[in-house]
Design an enzyme around this catalytic site. Structure first.
Site, PDB file in Angstrom:
ATOM      1  N   ASN A  47       0.862  -1.186   0.000  1.00  0.00           N
ATOM      2  CA  ASN A  47       0.000   0.000   0.000  1.00  0.00           C
ATOM      3  C   ASN A  47       0.895   1.231   0.000  1.00  0.00           C
ATOM      4  O   ASN A  47       1.382   1.651   1.042  1.00  0.00           O
ATOM      5  CB  ASN A  47      -0.915  -0.024   1.226  1.00  0.00           C
ATOM      6  CG  ASN A  47      -1.876   1.151   1.275  1.00  0.00           C
ATOM      7  OD1 ASN A  47      -1.719   2.137   0.573  1.00  0.00           O
ATOM      8  ND2 ASN A  47      -2.866   1.058   2.139  1.00  0.00           N
TER       9      ASN A  47
ATOM     10  N   LYS B 224       2.909   1.128   3.413  1.00  0.00           N
ATOM     11  CA  LYS B 224       2.439   0.132   4.371  1.00  0.00           C
ATOM     12  C   LYS B 224       2.430  -1.232   3.689  1.00  0.00           C
ATOM     13  O   LYS B 224       2.183  -1.329   2.490  1.00  0.00           O
ATOM     14  CB  LYS B 224       1.043   0.468   4.890  1.00  0.00           C
ATOM     15  CG  LYS B 224       0.989   1.708   5.758  1.00  0.00           C
ATOM     16  CD  LYS B 224      -0.285   1.787   6.572  1.00  0.00           C
ATOM     17  CE  LYS B 224      -1.505   2.015   5.720  1.00  0.00           C
ATOM     18  NZ  LYS B 224      -2.734   2.177   6.532  1.00  0.00           N
TER      19      LYS B 224
ATOM     20  N   ARG C 252      -2.262  -1.707  -3.897  1.00  0.00           N
ATOM     21  CA  ARG C 252      -3.202  -0.599  -3.891  1.00  0.00           C
ATOM     22  C   ARG C 252      -2.838   0.320  -5.052  1.00  0.00           C
ATOM     23  O   ARG C 252      -1.709   0.793  -5.156  1.00  0.00           O
ATOM     24  CB  ARG C 252      -3.108   0.180  -2.583  1.00  0.00           C
ATOM     25  CG  ARG C 252      -4.025   1.403  -2.573  1.00  0.00           C
ATOM     26  CD  ARG C 252      -3.512   2.456  -1.629  1.00  0.00           C
ATOM     27  NE  ARG C 252      -4.400   3.613  -1.579  1.00  0.00           N
ATOM     28  CZ  ARG C 252      -4.044   4.812  -1.132  1.00  0.00           C
ATOM     29  NH1 ARG C 252      -2.830   5.008  -0.680  1.00  0.00           N
ATOM     30  NH2 ARG C 252      -4.896   5.801  -1.121  1.00  0.00           N
TER      31      ARG C 252
ATOM     32  N   HIS D 118      -9.542   6.509  -1.876  1.00  0.00           N
ATOM     33  CA  HIS D 118      -9.532   5.846  -0.566  1.00  0.00           C
ATOM     34  C   HIS D 118     -10.686   4.848  -0.445  1.00  0.00           C
ATOM     35  O   HIS D 118     -11.145   4.545   0.654  1.00  0.00           O
ATOM     36  CB  HIS D 118      -9.626   6.866   0.585  1.00  0.00           C
ATOM     37  CG  HIS D 118      -8.457   7.777   0.698  1.00  0.00           C
ATOM     38  ND1 HIS D 118      -8.598   9.136   0.918  1.00  0.00           N
ATOM     39  CD2 HIS D 118      -7.120   7.554   0.610  1.00  0.00           C
ATOM     40  CE1 HIS D 118      -7.395   9.700   0.963  1.00  0.00           C
ATOM     41  NE2 HIS D 118      -6.481   8.751   0.779  1.00  0.00           N
TER      42      HIS D 118
ATOM     43  N   GLY E 293      -5.428  11.033   6.597  1.00  0.00           N
ATOM     44  CA  GLY E 293      -4.018  10.669   6.640  1.00  0.00           C
ATOM     45  C   GLY E 293      -3.232  11.798   6.020  1.00  0.00           C
ATOM     46  O   GLY E 293      -3.582  12.965   6.167  1.00  0.00           O
TER      47      GLY E 293
ATOM     48  N   ARG F  49      -1.713  18.846  -0.176  1.00  0.00           N
ATOM     49  CA  ARG F  49      -2.698  19.166  -1.204  1.00  0.00           C
ATOM     50  C   ARG F  49      -3.713  20.189  -0.690  1.00  0.00           C
ATOM     51  O   ARG F  49      -4.131  20.142   0.453  1.00  0.00           O
ATOM     52  CB  ARG F  49      -3.414  17.897  -1.669  1.00  0.00           C
ATOM     53  CG  ARG F  49      -2.615  17.097  -2.662  1.00  0.00           C
ATOM     54  CD  ARG F  49      -3.219  15.719  -2.877  1.00  0.00           C
ATOM     55  NE  ARG F  49      -2.738  14.765  -1.879  1.00  0.00           N
ATOM     56  CZ  ARG F  49      -3.196  13.535  -1.735  1.00  0.00           C
ATOM     57  NH1 ARG F  49      -4.186  13.104  -2.495  1.00  0.00           N
ATOM     58  NH2 ARG F  49      -2.696  12.726  -0.842  1.00  0.00           N
TER      59      ARG F  49
ATOM     60  N   ARG G 167       1.806  15.495  13.302  1.00  0.00           N
ATOM     61  CA  ARG G 167       2.450  15.394  14.607  1.00  0.00           C
ATOM     62  C   ARG G 167       3.365  16.587  14.853  1.00  0.00           C
ATOM     63  O   ARG G 167       3.393  17.137  15.971  1.00  0.00           O
ATOM     64  CB  ARG G 167       3.236  14.074  14.682  1.00  0.00           C
ATOM     65  CG  ARG G 167       2.329  12.834  14.700  1.00  0.00           C
ATOM     66  CD  ARG G 167       3.086  11.569  14.397  1.00  0.00           C
ATOM     67  NE  ARG G 167       3.586  11.570  13.020  1.00  0.00           N
ATOM     68  CZ  ARG G 167       4.101  10.507  12.416  1.00  0.00           C
ATOM     69  NH1 ARG G 167       4.186   9.357  13.061  1.00  0.00           N
ATOM     70  NH2 ARG G 167       4.529  10.582  11.169  1.00  0.00           N
TER      71      ARG G 167
ATOM     72  N   GLY H  19      -7.077  10.547  11.702  1.00  0.00           N
ATOM     73  CA  GLY H  19      -8.412  10.281  12.223  1.00  0.00           C
ATOM     74  C   GLY H  19      -8.423   9.383  13.438  1.00  0.00           C
ATOM     75  O   GLY H  19      -9.227   9.565  14.367  1.00  0.00           O
ATOM     76  N   GLU H  20      -7.505   8.424  13.473  1.00  0.00           N
ATOM     77  CA  GLU H  20      -7.453   7.477  14.589  1.00  0.00           C
ATOM     78  C   GLU H  20      -6.685   8.015  15.791  1.00  0.00           C
ATOM     79  O   GLU H  20      -6.947   7.596  16.931  1.00  0.00           O
ATOM     80  CB  GLU H  20      -6.790   6.165  14.136  1.00  0.00           C
ATOM     81  CG  GLU H  20      -7.584   5.403  13.088  1.00  0.00           C
ATOM     82  CD  GLU H  20      -6.779   4.281  12.457  1.00  0.00           C
ATOM     83  OE1 GLU H  20      -5.882   3.738  13.145  1.00  0.00           O
ATOM     84  OE2 GLU H  20      -7.024   3.947  11.278  1.00  0.00           O
TER      85      GLU H  20
ATOM     86  N   GLU I 246      -6.681  -1.383   5.198  1.00  0.00           N
ATOM     87  CA  GLU I 246      -6.759  -1.495   3.747  1.00  0.00           C
ATOM     88  C   GLU I 246      -6.029  -2.737   3.252  1.00  0.00           C
ATOM     89  O   GLU I 246      -6.434  -3.351   2.261  1.00  0.00           O
ATOM     90  CB  GLU I 246      -6.161  -0.238   3.109  1.00  0.00           C
ATOM     91  CG  GLU I 246      -6.960   1.022   3.393  1.00  0.00           C
ATOM     92  CD  GLU I 246      -6.211   2.279   3.004  1.00  0.00           C
ATOM     93  OE1 GLU I 246      -6.478   2.820   1.920  1.00  0.00           O
ATOM     94  OE2 GLU I 246      -5.353   2.723   3.799  1.00  0.00           O
TER      95      GLU I 246
END
Length: 402
Positions: free
Chosen positions: A7, A14, A95, A184, A212, A243, A286, A334-335, A386
């Site tokens: 991915n 990932k 992906r 996505h 993300g 973006r 972060r 989001g997480e 994913e």
């Protein structure tokens, strides 16, 4: 069936290795900050017995090719490797962000498919090239494996025509395929299914929020995507790492007509130099969070603008769905970013969204419900997977083919 899933994101990679039908991966990993100083590889091995093994390496990775080669060395490492022979991998699931109008389903990769993926580079300039590199390297390392493409655009092929068409002359759609595709899709599909199962409601009206380095939202009814924030390419909609998201087209005309930009410079500006990078000087949430805590005004504005755009789409999609059962936050920001979720959900009580501050600030594995008990609308944090979704689709395709 051993399936290695790749991915490739715009600045990350990932991966997971599955031995289906078991859904627990044999190993997984994340390569972060590709193209930046101090790239990080975190590789985890999950043995049948005993504790997981974790290897972390910090090094400079100029591109996705270098990152994937490091990953493959870890997979075959004499001490922690899962594979002795690359031929043990039967399928590699990739992906691929943009399938255009050519691909509406998971597809076995052939030379013709690769040519089409390459032809679509201009529609996803940050992603399809990285996806393509992953395919080419995997073909070299796993020459006996079946290479399979799973397209981000496929889940959104269910959008009604009035949602995917632009108000442009008919021939631009019929002859050039200019329309909303959405992205996505693998993540939105996975978390929507998880949310529906959690709610015991297969017809649930959901807004899925994937945040993300790239960000998008989807309105999902009964497991079917009915609208989504990204469009012809993965530039529209929310503010993202680099973006711009939605922007008045007049700005582009001004850049070209008054400031002397050419098309390539505009593309580079909106895709690689805007978003949180343009607002706060950094694309990593972060780092921006730390700047915000230090009182940086640019970081404060960036967070407010980022959350405001998400909130606008929640209002729009609640109208599209004629009601709402749950808002689902997923992906890296989001997480993990409680402040983003708080800023998004505040002052949405008229929709029935009431956030529980304590639950929102508490981290725990699995699906989390972070709304107040009396909230009419659930607010869920669901880790996306994913890679598992891609592995499932690869197995389904290859089993059908056999």
């Amino acid at each position: 069936m051993n399936i290695f899933v790749i991915n490739s994101g715009s600045s990350s990679l990932k991966y997971q290795l599955f031995r289906l039908p078991a859904e627990q991966p044999l190993c997984s990993g994340l390569v972060e900050r590709i193209g930046l100083d101090n790239s990080v590889i975190t590789h985890k091995v999950f043995p049948a017995v005993g504790e997981e093994q974790v290897v972390r390496r910090t090094l400079d990775l100029p591109d996705h090719r270098a990152g994937l080669r490091e990953v493959l060395q870890l997979l075959t490492d004499a001490e922690i490797g899962i594979l002795q022979d690359p031929n043990e991998v039967e399928a590699v699931g990739h992906r691929v962000v943009h399938g255009g109008e050519s691909f509406a389903a998971t597809t076995i990769i052939t030379p013709e498919v690769k040519r089409e993926i390459k032809r679509l580079f201009p529609l996803a300039p940050l992603h399809n090239p990285a996806n393509y590199v992953g395919i080419e390297v995997a073909e070299q390392i796993f020459p006996q494996a079946q290479q399979v493409a799973v397209f981000d655009t496929a889940f959104h092929q269910t959008l009604p025509e009035y949602a995917y068409r632009y108000a442009l002359p008919e021939e631009l759609y019929r002859e050039q395929g200019i329309r909303v595709y959405g992205f996505h899709g693998t993540s939105h599909k996975y978390v929507a299914a998880q949310a529906a199962a959690y709610l015991s409601n297969p017809q649930a009206r959901l807004i899925t929020v994937h945040l993300g380095n790239g960000c998008s939202m989807a309105a999902v009814r009964g497991g079917v995507s009915v609208d989504t924030s990204m469009g012809f390419g993965p530039l529209a909609g929310l503010v993202m790492g680099t973006r711009s998201g939605d922007i008045d087209p007049s700005v582009i005309f001004h850049l070209i007509g008054q400031l002397g930009y050419d098309a390539e410079q505009v593309s580079n500006l909106l895709n690689k130099r805007s978003g949180m990078l343009g607002l706060a000087g950094n694309s990593d949430m972060r780092d921006i969070s730390r700047a915000l805590e230090a009182g940086d005004e640019r970081a404060t504005l960036a967070y407010e603008l980022y959350a405001y755009r998400i909130k606008k789409y929640i209002g729009a999609y609640a109208a599209v769905l004629n009601g709402l059962d749950a808002v689902v936050f997923t992906a890296g920001v989001g997480e993990n970013d409680a402040l983003v979720r708080r800023l998004v959900c505040q002052e949405l009580d008229f929709l029935g969204i009431e956030l529980d501050e304590a639950k929102n600030a508490t981290r725990s594995p699995g699906i989390r419900e972070i709304n107040q008990k009396e909230s009419r609308v659930k607010v869920l944090v669901i880790p996306t997977n994913e890679e598992l979704e891609i592995a499932r689709q690869c197995e389904e395709l290859l089993s059908t083919k056999d």
